[in-house]
Scaffold this motif. Structure first.
Motif, PDB file in Angstrom:
ATOM      1  N   SER A   3       0.829  -1.208   0.000  1.00  0.00           N
ATOM      2  CA  SER A   3       0.000   0.000   0.000  1.00  0.00           C
ATOM      3  C   SER A   3       0.865   1.261   0.000  1.00  0.00           C
ATOM      4  CB  SER A   3      -0.911  -0.005   1.231  1.00  0.00           C
ATOM      5  OG  SER A   3      -0.125   0.008   2.399  1.00  0.00           O
ATOM      6  N   GLU A   4       2.160   1.108  -0.279  1.00  0.00           N
ATOM      7  CA  GLU A   4       3.092   2.234  -0.331  1.00  0.00           C
ATOM      8  C   GLU A   4       2.575   3.291  -1.305  1.00  0.00           C
ATOM      9  OE1 GLU A   4       6.016   4.770   0.162  1.00  0.00           O
ATOM     10  OE2 GLU A   4       6.173   2.852   1.202  1.00  0.00           O
ATOM     11  N   ARG A   5       2.567   4.553  -0.866  1.00  0.00           N
ATOM     12  CA  ARG A   5       2.007   5.642  -1.681  1.00  0.00           C
ATOM     13  C   ARG A   5       3.062   6.560  -2.287  1.00  0.00           C
ATOM     14  NH1 ARG A   5      -3.439   5.812  -3.080  1.00  0.00           N
ATOM     15  NH2 ARG A   5      -4.588   4.698  -1.501  1.00  0.00           N
ATOM     16  N   ARG A   6       4.304   6.175  -2.297  1.00  0.00           N
ATOM     17  CA  ARG A   6       5.338   7.043  -2.856  1.00  0.00           C
ATOM     18  C   ARG A   6       5.080   7.307  -4.342  1.00  0.00           C
ATOM     19  NH1 ARG A   6      11.829   6.140  -2.595  1.00  0.00           N
ATOM     20  NH2 ARG A   6      12.361   8.009  -3.743  1.00  0.00           N
ATOM     21  N   PHE A   7       4.523   6.312  -5.012  1.00  0.00           N
ATOM     22  CA  PHE A   7       4.183   6.437  -6.427  1.00  0.00           C
ATOM     23  C   PHE A   7       2.670   6.364  -6.563  1.00  0.00           C
ATOM     24  CE2 PHE A   7       8.427   4.611  -6.194  1.00  0.00           C
ATOM     25  CZ  PHE A   7       9.131   5.461  -7.018  1.00  0.00           C
ATOM     26  N   ALA A   8       2.121   7.109  -7.513  1.00  0.00           N
ATOM     27  CA  ALA A   8       0.668   7.143  -7.706  1.00  0.00           C
ATOM     28  C   ALA A   8       0.126   5.764  -8.055  1.00  0.00           C
ATOM     29  CB  ALA A   8       0.318   8.133  -8.815  1.00  0.00           C
ATOM     30  N   ASP A   9      -1.118   5.484  -7.634  1.00  0.00           N
ATOM     31  CA  ASP A   9      -1.755   4.214  -7.955  1.00  0.00           C
ATOM     32  C   ASP A   9      -2.021   4.081  -9.450  1.00  0.00           C
ATOM     33  OD1 ASP A   9      -1.795   3.282  -5.361  1.00  0.00           O
ATOM     34  OD2 ASP A   9      -3.835   3.969  -4.962  1.00  0.00           O
ATOM     35  N   ARG A  10      -2.333   5.210 -10.075  1.00  0.00           N
ATOM     36  CA  ARG A  10      -2.620   5.224 -11.509  1.00  0.00           C
ATOM     37  C   ARG A  10      -1.811   6.322 -12.174  1.00  0.00           C
ATOM     38  NH1 ARG A  10      -8.240   3.315 -13.383  1.00  0.00           N
ATOM     39  NH2 ARG A  10      -8.710   1.770 -11.801  1.00  0.00           N
ATOM     40  N   ALA A  11      -1.453   6.076 -13.423  1.00  0.00           N
ATOM     41  CA  ALA A  11      -0.704   7.065 -14.182  1.00  0.00           C
ATOM     42  C   ALA A  11      -1.026   6.893 -15.662  1.00  0.00           C
ATOM     43  CB  ALA A  11       0.797   6.889 -13.953  1.00  0.00           C
ATOM     44  N   THR A  12      -0.835   7.947 -16.404  1.00  0.00           N
ATOM     45  CA  THR A  12      -0.947   7.862 -17.853  1.00  0.00           C
ATOM     46  C   THR A  12       0.467   7.796 -18.392  1.00  0.00           C
ATOM     47  OG1 THR A  12      -2.995   9.122 -17.855  1.00  0.00           O
ATOM     48  CG2 THR A  12      -1.786   9.000 -19.937  1.00  0.00           C
ATOM     49  N   TYR A  13       0.725   6.759 -19.154  1.00  0.00           N
ATOM     50  CA  TYR A  13       2.055   6.562 -19.751  1.00  0.00           C
ATOM     51  C   TYR A  13       1.843   6.260 -21.221  1.00  0.00           C
ATOM     52  CZ  TYR A  13       6.653   4.567 -20.674  1.00  0.00           C
ATOM     53  OH  TYR A  13       7.903   4.294 -21.207  1.00  0.00           O
ATOM     54  N   GLN A  14       2.456   7.046 -22.074  1.00  0.00           N
ATOM     55  CA  GLN A  14       2.325   6.926 -23.523  1.00  0.00           C
ATOM     56  C   GLN A  14       0.857   6.922 -23.951  1.00  0.00           C
ATOM     57  OE1 GLN A  14       4.734   3.562 -24.734  1.00  0.00           O
ATOM     58  NE2 GLN A  14       6.611   4.724 -24.448  1.00  0.00           N
ATOM     59  N   GLY A  15       0.044   7.724 -23.243  1.00  0.00           N
ATOM     60  CA  GLY A  15      -1.353   7.917 -23.602  1.00  0.00           C
ATOM     61  C   GLY A  15      -2.339   6.885 -23.072  1.00  0.00           C
TER      62      GLY A  15
END
Length: 99
Positions: A3-15
């Motif tokens: 459940s580490e939150r350092r990085f977002a749960d969702r991201a847009t990568y290459q659209g």
């Protein structure tokens, strides 16, 4: 999964929408990436500095970033990624917030 939150749960990568499988040390993430690739699942690593689609062994051996990274898969491959890793099925991160 962590459940580490350092990085977002969702991201847009290459659209496309990608979801974080976990946050873990780079060396472990690279192992998971190999397992995912052998199972036909695309993955990408997010370090604090950049997205990493390919990780040449030389980068790892010469001291590239080895701390915690976010390991992401395309949203459309979430269920398949869990199956390949032998994890129980669960909703992708962020799905609860959308409802």
């Amino acid at each position: 999964m962590s459940s580490e939150r350092r990085f977002a749960d969702r991201a847009t990568y290459q659209g496309d929408p990608w979801v974080r499988l976990d946050t873990l040390p780079r060396i472990m993430a690279e192992g998971w990436r190999r397992t995912l690739a052998e199972g036909g699942v695309v993955s990408v690593i997010r370090t604090p500095f950049q997205w990493v689609m390919a990780s040449p062994v030389i980068e790892i051996e010469t001291g590239g970033y080895q701390g915690d990274v976010g390991l992401y898969v395309p949203l459309v491959q979430w269920d398949e990624a869990l199956r390949v890793l032998g994890e129980p099925s669960e909703p992708p991160p962020g799905e609860e917030e959308e409802r």
